[in-house]
Design a protein around this motif. Structure first.
Motif, PDB file in Angstrom:
ATOM      1  N   ALA A  97       0.843  -1.215   0.000  1.00  0.00           N
ATOM      2  CA  ALA A  97       0.000   0.000   0.000  1.00  0.00           C
ATOM      3  C   ALA A  97       0.870   1.255   0.000  1.00  0.00           C
ATOM      4  O   ALA A  97       0.586   2.233  -0.715  1.00  0.00           O
ATOM      5  CB  ALA A  97      -0.928  -0.007   1.196  1.00  0.00           C
ATOM      6  N   LYS A  98       1.947   1.224   0.780  1.00  0.00           N
ATOM      7  CA  LYS A  98       2.838   2.390   0.850  1.00  0.00           C
ATOM      8  C   LYS A  98       3.503   2.640  -0.500  1.00  0.00           C
ATOM      9  O   LYS A  98       3.569   3.791  -0.962  1.00  0.00           O
ATOM     10  CB  LYS A  98       3.899   2.169   1.917  1.00  0.00           C
ATOM     11  CG  LYS A  98       4.890   3.294   2.023  1.00  0.00           C
ATOM     12  CD  LYS A  98       5.979   2.989   3.016  1.00  0.00           C
ATOM     13  CE  LYS A  98       7.023   4.072   2.982  1.00  0.00           C
ATOM     14  NZ  LYS A  98       8.173   3.751   3.825  1.00  0.00           N
ATOM     15  N   TYR A  99       3.994   1.598  -1.139  1.00  0.00           N
ATOM     16  CA  TYR A  99       4.654   1.763  -2.431  1.00  0.00           C
ATOM     17  C   TYR A  99       3.652   2.223  -3.505  1.00  0.00           C
ATOM     18  O   TYR A  99       3.994   3.007  -4.382  1.00  0.00           O
ATOM     19  CB  TYR A  99       5.348   0.476  -2.844  1.00  0.00           C
ATOM     20  CG  TYR A  99       6.467   0.073  -1.920  1.00  0.00           C
ATOM     21  CD1 TYR A  99       7.302   1.029  -1.332  1.00  0.00           C
ATOM     22  CD2 TYR A  99       6.697  -1.252  -1.588  1.00  0.00           C
ATOM     23  CE1 TYR A  99       8.317   0.669  -0.466  1.00  0.00           C
ATOM     24  CE2 TYR A  99       7.718  -1.614  -0.730  1.00  0.00           C
ATOM     25  CZ  TYR A  99       8.522  -0.653  -0.172  1.00  0.00           C
ATOM     26  OH  TYR A  99       9.525  -1.008   0.679  1.00  0.00           O
ATOM     27  N   ALA A 100       2.417   1.739  -3.412  1.00  0.00           N
ATOM     28  CA  ALA A 100       1.399   2.178  -4.364  1.00  0.00           C
ATOM     29  C   ALA A 100       1.086   3.661  -4.187  1.00  0.00           C
ATOM     30  O   ALA A 100       0.875   4.386  -5.158  1.00  0.00           O
ATOM     31  CB  ALA A 100       0.133   1.343  -4.202  1.00  0.00           C
ATOM     32  N   PHE A 101       1.065   4.127  -2.937  1.00  0.00           N
ATOM     33  CA  PHE A 101       0.819   5.552  -2.680  1.00  0.00           C
ATOM     34  C   PHE A 101       1.978   6.397  -3.200  1.00  0.00           C
ATOM     35  O   PHE A 101       1.767   7.445  -3.812  1.00  0.00           O
ATOM     36  CB  PHE A 101       0.607   5.797  -1.193  1.00  0.00           C
ATOM     37  CG  PHE A 101       0.509   7.253  -0.836  1.00  0.00           C
ATOM     38  CD1 PHE A 101      -0.604   7.990  -1.214  1.00  0.00           C
ATOM     39  CD2 PHE A 101       1.512   7.896  -0.139  1.00  0.00           C
ATOM     40  CE1 PHE A 101      -0.708   9.340  -0.910  1.00  0.00           C
ATOM     41  CE2 PHE A 101       1.419   9.215   0.182  1.00  0.00           C
ATOM     42  CZ  PHE A 101       0.309   9.942  -0.207  1.00  0.00           C
ATOM     43  N   LYS A 102       3.196   5.943  -2.967  1.00  0.00           N
ATOM     44  CA  LYS A 102       4.358   6.712  -3.458  1.00  0.00           C
ATOM     45  C   LYS A 102       4.374   6.773  -4.980  1.00  0.00           C
ATOM     46  O   LYS A 102       4.783   7.779  -5.561  1.00  0.00           O
ATOM     47  CB  LYS A 102       5.649   6.094  -2.927  1.00  0.00           C
ATOM     48  CG  LYS A 102       5.795   6.240  -1.440  1.00  0.00           C
ATOM     49  CD  LYS A 102       7.130   6.761  -1.103  1.00  0.00           C
ATOM     50  CE  LYS A 102       7.218   6.899   0.387  1.00  0.00           C
ATOM     51  NZ  LYS A 102       7.948   8.049   0.771  1.00  0.00           N
TER      52      LYS A 102
END
Length: 104
Positions: A97-102
């Protein structure tokens, strides 16, 4: 007569009113950090869904897997909101989820 009479106060309420003291030093409200560029101040929240959501698929047999959790990212300067659905609250799903947001 009962309509006009006052309701008696309990002993705890009377005692609390007698011993009430003002605070000696009130804390100053904290100032929020001002962001100078987008993406500097980001909050994230994880929540559990009340009713699990279906995982969409284009072909094949229907699946019994469901999305049960979501991670919500909020960029404060731009008020951008990004939600990522997850099957579990594991570290792998959260980092995905964090990498998708970045990347967004």
């Amino acid at each position: 007569m009962l309509v006009k009479s006052r309701t008696p106060r309990c002993a705890c309420c009377i005692f609390g009113a007698m011993t009430k003291q003002p605070r000696r030093n009130k804390a100053q409200p904290k100032k929020l950090q001002q962001a100078t560029k987008l993406g500097k101040i980001v909050s994230d929240y994880q929540m559990k869904a009340g009713s699990p959501g279906l995982i969409t698929q284009l072909k094949g047999y229907l699946t019994t897997q469901r999305y049960r959790y979501a991670t919500v990212f909020i960029d404060h300067p731009s008020q951008l909101r990004f939600m990522w659905l997850q099957r579990t609250l594991s570290l792998e799903d959260t980092l995905e989820a964090k990498y998708a947001f970045k990347a967004f």
